[in-house]
Design a protein around this motif. Structure first.
Motif, PDB file in Angstrom:
ATOM      1  N   ALA A 265      -4.751  -3.836  -5.400  1.00  0.00           N
ATOM      2  CA  ALA A 265      -3.619  -2.959  -5.104  1.00  0.00           C
ATOM      3  C   ALA A 265      -2.811  -2.608  -6.356  1.00  0.00           C
ATOM      4  O   ALA A 265      -2.447  -1.440  -6.544  1.00  0.00           O
ATOM      5  CB  ALA A 265      -2.731  -3.587  -4.044  1.00  0.00           C
ATOM      6  N   PRO A 266      -2.505  -3.579  -7.243  1.00  0.00           N
ATOM      7  CA  PRO A 266      -1.753  -3.209  -8.449  1.00  0.00           C
ATOM      8  C   PRO A 266      -2.478  -2.167  -9.304  1.00  0.00           C
ATOM      9  O   PRO A 266      -1.846  -1.263  -9.865  1.00  0.00           O
ATOM     10  CB  PRO A 266      -1.609  -4.540  -9.203  1.00  0.00           C
ATOM     11  N   LEU A 267      -3.812  -2.299  -9.426  1.00  0.00           N
ATOM     12  CA  LEU A 267      -4.566  -1.313 -10.195  1.00  0.00           C
ATOM     13  C   LEU A 267      -4.489   0.061  -9.534  1.00  0.00           C
ATOM     14  O   LEU A 267      -4.311   1.083 -10.216  1.00  0.00           O
ATOM     15  CB  LEU A 267      -6.029  -1.755 -10.316  1.00  0.00           C
ATOM     16  N   LEU A 268      -4.597   0.090  -8.207  1.00  0.00           N
ATOM     17  CA  LEU A 268      -4.509   1.362  -7.489  1.00  0.00           C
ATOM     18  C   LEU A 268      -3.128   1.978  -7.658  1.00  0.00           C
ATOM     19  O   LEU A 268      -3.000   3.188  -7.883  1.00  0.00           O
ATOM     20  CB  LEU A 268      -4.827   1.148  -6.007  1.00  0.00           C
ATOM     21  N   ILE A 269      -2.081   1.157  -7.574  1.00  0.00           N
ATOM     22  CA  ILE A 269      -0.715   1.668  -7.742  1.00  0.00           C
ATOM     23  C   ILE A 269      -0.531   2.254  -9.144  1.00  0.00           C
ATOM     24  O   ILE A 269       0.029   3.332  -9.325  1.00  0.00           O
ATOM     25  CB  ILE A 269       0.312   0.551  -7.480  1.00  0.00           C
TER      26      ILE A 269
ATOM     27  N   VAL B  87       0.833  -1.200   0.000  1.00  0.00           N
ATOM     28  CA  VAL B  87       0.000   0.000   0.000  1.00  0.00           C
ATOM     29  C   VAL B  87       0.870   1.253   0.000  1.00  0.00           C
ATOM     30  O   VAL B  87       0.513   2.276  -0.609  1.00  0.00           O
ATOM     31  CB  VAL B  87      -0.965  -0.015   1.202  1.00  0.00           C
ATOM     32  N   GLN B  88       2.025   1.187   0.651  1.00  0.00           N
ATOM     33  CA  GLN B  88       2.936   2.329   0.636  1.00  0.00           C
ATOM     34  C   GLN B  88       3.394   2.660  -0.778  1.00  0.00           C
ATOM     35  O   GLN B  88       3.706   3.809  -1.099  1.00  0.00           O
ATOM     36  CB  GLN B  88       4.165   2.043   1.508  1.00  0.00           C
ATOM     37  N   LEU B  89       3.404   1.651  -1.661  1.00  0.00           N
ATOM     38  CA  LEU B  89       3.804   1.895  -3.043  1.00  0.00           C
ATOM     39  C   LEU B  89       2.829   2.816  -3.760  1.00  0.00           C
ATOM     40  O   LEU B  89       3.188   3.437  -4.762  1.00  0.00           O
ATOM     41  CB  LEU B  89       3.913   0.568  -3.803  1.00  0.00           C
ATOM     42  N   THR B  90       1.600   2.910  -3.262  1.00  0.00           N
ATOM     43  CA  THR B  90       0.657   3.844  -3.885  1.00  0.00           C
ATOM     44  C   THR B  90       1.122   5.288  -3.680  1.00  0.00           C
ATOM     45  O   THR B  90       0.895   6.145  -4.533  1.00  0.00           O
ATOM     46  CB  THR B  90      -0.754   3.656  -3.321  1.00  0.00           C
ATOM     47  N   LEU B  91       1.765   5.562  -2.545  1.00  0.00           N
ATOM     48  CA  LEU B  91       2.330   6.893  -2.308  1.00  0.00           C
ATOM     49  C   LEU B  91       3.577   7.112  -3.154  1.00  0.00           C
ATOM     50  O   LEU B  91       3.765   8.169  -3.758  1.00  0.00           O
ATOM     51  CB  LEU B  91       2.671   7.067  -0.829  1.00  0.00           C
ATOM     52  N   THR B  92       4.439   6.086  -3.194  1.00  0.00           N
ATOM     53  CA  THR B  92       5.669   6.188  -3.980  1.00  0.00           C
ATOM     54  C   THR B  92       5.354   6.413  -5.452  1.00  0.00           C
ATOM     55  O   THR B  92       6.001   7.224  -6.123  1.00  0.00           O
ATOM     56  CB  THR B  92       6.503   4.910  -3.813  1.00  0.00           C
ATOM     57  N   ALA B  93       4.348   5.680  -5.968  1.00  0.00           N
ATOM     58  CA  ALA B  93       3.987   5.811  -7.379  1.00  0.00           C
ATOM     59  C   ALA B  93       3.492   7.215  -7.691  1.00  0.00           C
ATOM     60  O   ALA B  93       3.852   7.810  -8.719  1.00  0.00           O
ATOM     61  CB  ALA B  93       2.914   4.774  -7.737  1.00  0.00           C
ATOM     62  N   CYS B  94       2.674   7.769  -6.812  1.00  0.00           N
ATOM     63  CA  CYS B  94       2.153   9.119  -7.029  1.00  0.00           C
ATOM     64  C   CYS B  94       3.288  10.150  -6.997  1.00  0.00           C
ATOM     65  O   CYS B  94       3.348  11.049  -7.845  1.00  0.00           O
ATOM     66  CB  CYS B  94       1.100   9.443  -5.983  1.00  0.00           C
ATOM     67  N   LEU B  95       4.198  10.005  -6.042  1.00  0.00           N
ATOM     68  CA  LEU B  95       5.318  10.936  -5.929  1.00  0.00           C
ATOM     69  C   LEU B  95       6.232  10.836  -7.139  1.00  0.00           C
ATOM     70  O   LEU B  95       6.678  11.851  -7.693  1.00  0.00           O
ATOM     71  CB  LEU B  95       6.102  10.652  -4.644  1.00  0.00           C
ATOM     72  N   ALA B  96       6.504   9.601  -7.590  1.00  0.00           N
ATOM     73  CA  ALA B  96       7.354   9.421  -8.766  1.00  0.00           C
ATOM     74  C   ALA B  96       6.700  10.024 -10.000  1.00  0.00           C
ATOM     75  O   ALA B  96       7.366  10.644 -10.843  1.00  0.00           O
ATOM     76  CB  ALA B  96       7.631   7.933  -8.986  1.00  0.00           C
ATOM     77  N   GLY B  97       5.390   9.845 -10.116  1.00  0.00           N
ATOM     78  CA  GLY B  97       4.677  10.437 -11.246  1.00  0.00           C
ATOM     79  C   GLY B  97       4.766  11.951 -11.251  1.00  0.00           C
ATOM     80  O   GLY B  97       4.971  12.576 -12.298  1.00  0.00           O
ATOM     81  N   MET B  98       4.622  12.562 -10.074  1.00  0.00           N
ATOM     82  CA  MET B  98       4.717  14.024  -9.984  1.00  0.00           C
ATOM     83  C   MET B  98       6.099  14.518 -10.381  1.00  0.00           C
ATOM     84  O   MET B  98       6.240  15.584 -11.003  1.00  0.00           O
ATOM     85  CB  MET B  98       4.396  14.484  -8.567  1.00  0.00           C
TER      86      MET B  98
END
Length: 449
Positions: free
Chosen positions: A142-146, A91-102
């Protein structure tokens, strides 16, 4: 041949606003062969203030949307883990993915906005952001959310990078410095209120409701951008060549050592701030025994500090004190406060108390109000025609350096705050070295790309 940088506009220079080129001409009075009388000085001043307020609110909303997307979601992480049957690390990867995208999205959108103008890339990014956020609200795994958090971050980056580019299009010199301080007020409040809003949403609905609210906010902001934010980069100032040459503007910018110095100084200062955000909860509560309520109070006070000093900078210092001197003072204060944190956390003078730690963190955070707006202003003053690319480099550098260095705060485990303090001090030392070695010395041979 190298040319002089953009000159300061002066403390009383009016903000420049570029009207919509597609806007119709002013109407004439009914039955009259002549245009209507020009606005009176009072009416013109009121219209100018209204325009400035609209631009401020729109750009402030664009700047605040990414922190809202990140921080409103934080209280929901345990519920996401339970609902999607995923581990906390996943679930923490959802934050990492958003930050990396930004971070990565800014590298793409910035140069594109120099080629096609500000409105089209911004509106495209906002629409994609809204759609991706809506999909996140209904994600079944979770993968879809990430994956769609990554898309959300990539699209949301348009608001971050283009808002800075629009400021460069509209303002110059001291007016730009003041405007960045105003934006800091809005973007500084967003991280304070976002977790509170997220917590209240969770009292009424599930974690999916957080994304529903973000979807609604994004939709409303998109509509306001469509209606009220006109194109600020006229066709004659856009890049006419191929996209390869548009992206090549970044290479030109980085070749300017003064610009690069301001980017690095701001990015490493931001990394010190990001280290505080990522580690402060653990340090203040687990090591120094503060309650969650006390931590929230201290976090709020620090946020008020950075906003308050930012406003002091914009309203009082800008136009009266040289911006490089303001930046130098801010870096010195951050350096002294982080050095104090190292001394306190290592126990050189005995066991530190929570008030001592809190005071040092407050000085460090408040001083960011001098450093961050000033580095943005000074870097963007180095260019006029590559503002999108310059803004992209500013944003991506800050996000990536912060994301890479902030985990170092926990390398020694849960029982010490020394790594946090050392990481912050190291960041400040690099920021000071960049400012002195590249900015101050590089001004002997300056260029505005």
């Amino acid at each position: 041949m190298e040319s002089a940088p953009v000159q300061d506009a002066g403390p009383d220079a009016p903000a420049q606003f570029t009207a919509d080129p597609a806007a119709p001409p002013a109407p004439t009075a009914a039955g009259s062969r002549h245009p209507r009388h020009p606005l009176s000085r009072q009416q013109a001043g009121r219209e100018h203030r209204d325009t400035g307020l609209v631009v401020t609110l729109v750009l402030g909303g664009l700047t605040a949307l990414p922190p809202l997307s990140m921080d409103m979601y934080l209280p929901a992480l345990p519920r996401v883990s339970d609902a999607l049957h995923a581990s906390a690390a996943t679930v923490q990867l959802t934050l990492t993915a958003c930050l990396a995208g930004m971070a990565l999205g800014q590298l793409v959108v910035g140069p594109l906005s120099d080629r096609w103008g500000r409105r089209r890339p911004l509106l495209a990014g906002m629409v994609i952001y809204v759609l991706a956020t809506a999909v996140c609200a209904f994600a079944a795994s979770a993968p879809l959310l990430i994956g769609f958090r990554l898309v959300q971050g990539l699209a949301g980056a348009a608001g971050i990078v283009i808002s800075r580019a629009v400021v460069r299009d509209l303002y110059d010199g001291l007016a730009m410095a003041r405007f960045f301080s105003t934006l800091l007020l809005i973007s500084g409040v967003a991280p304070i209120v976002a977790p509170v809003i997220g917590g209240q949403i969770l009292r009424l609905t599930s974690w999916r409701g957080v994304f529903v609210v973000c979807t609604v906010i994004g939709t409303l902001l998109t509509a306001v951008v469509w209606r009220r934010l006109h194109e600020t980069l006229p066709p004659e100032r856009r890049h006419k060549g191929e996209l390869k040459s548009t992206f090549g503007a970044m290479k030109v910018l980085l070749a300017d050592r003064v610009f690069t110095g301001y980017v690095l100084a701001g990015s490493f200062a931001f990394a010190a701030l990001f280290t505080y955000v990522s580690a402060s909860s653990f340090v203040v509560q687990d090591i120094y025994g503060a309650s969650p309520q006390t931590f929230s109070l201290l976090f709020g006070l620090n946020s008020v500090g950075i906003v308050g000093v930012g406003q002091l900078n914009g309203k009082v210092l800008v136009g009266r004190v040289d911006m490089d001197r303001v930046l130098a003072v801010g870096l010195v204060l951050i350096g002294l406060s982080t050095a104090a944190l190292v001394v306190l956390t290592t126990g050189v003078l005995g066991k530190a108390t929570l008030p001592e730690i809190a005071a040092s963190l407050f000085v460090m955070m408040a001083s960011m109000g001098l450093v961050l707006p000033t580095t943005n202003t000074q870097a963007l003053l180095r260019t006029k025609n590559n503002a999108g690319s310059a803004s992209a480099l500013l944003g991506t550098s800050s996000f990536l350096i912060g994301a890479v260095l902030s985990p170092l705060a926990g390398v020694a485990g849960d029982g010490t705050a020394v790594p946090m303090a050392i990481t912050q001090l190291t960041c400040v030392v690099v920021a000071v070295a960049s400012f002195v070695g590249l900015c101050l010395r590089g001004r002997r041979t300056v260029e505005a790309p």
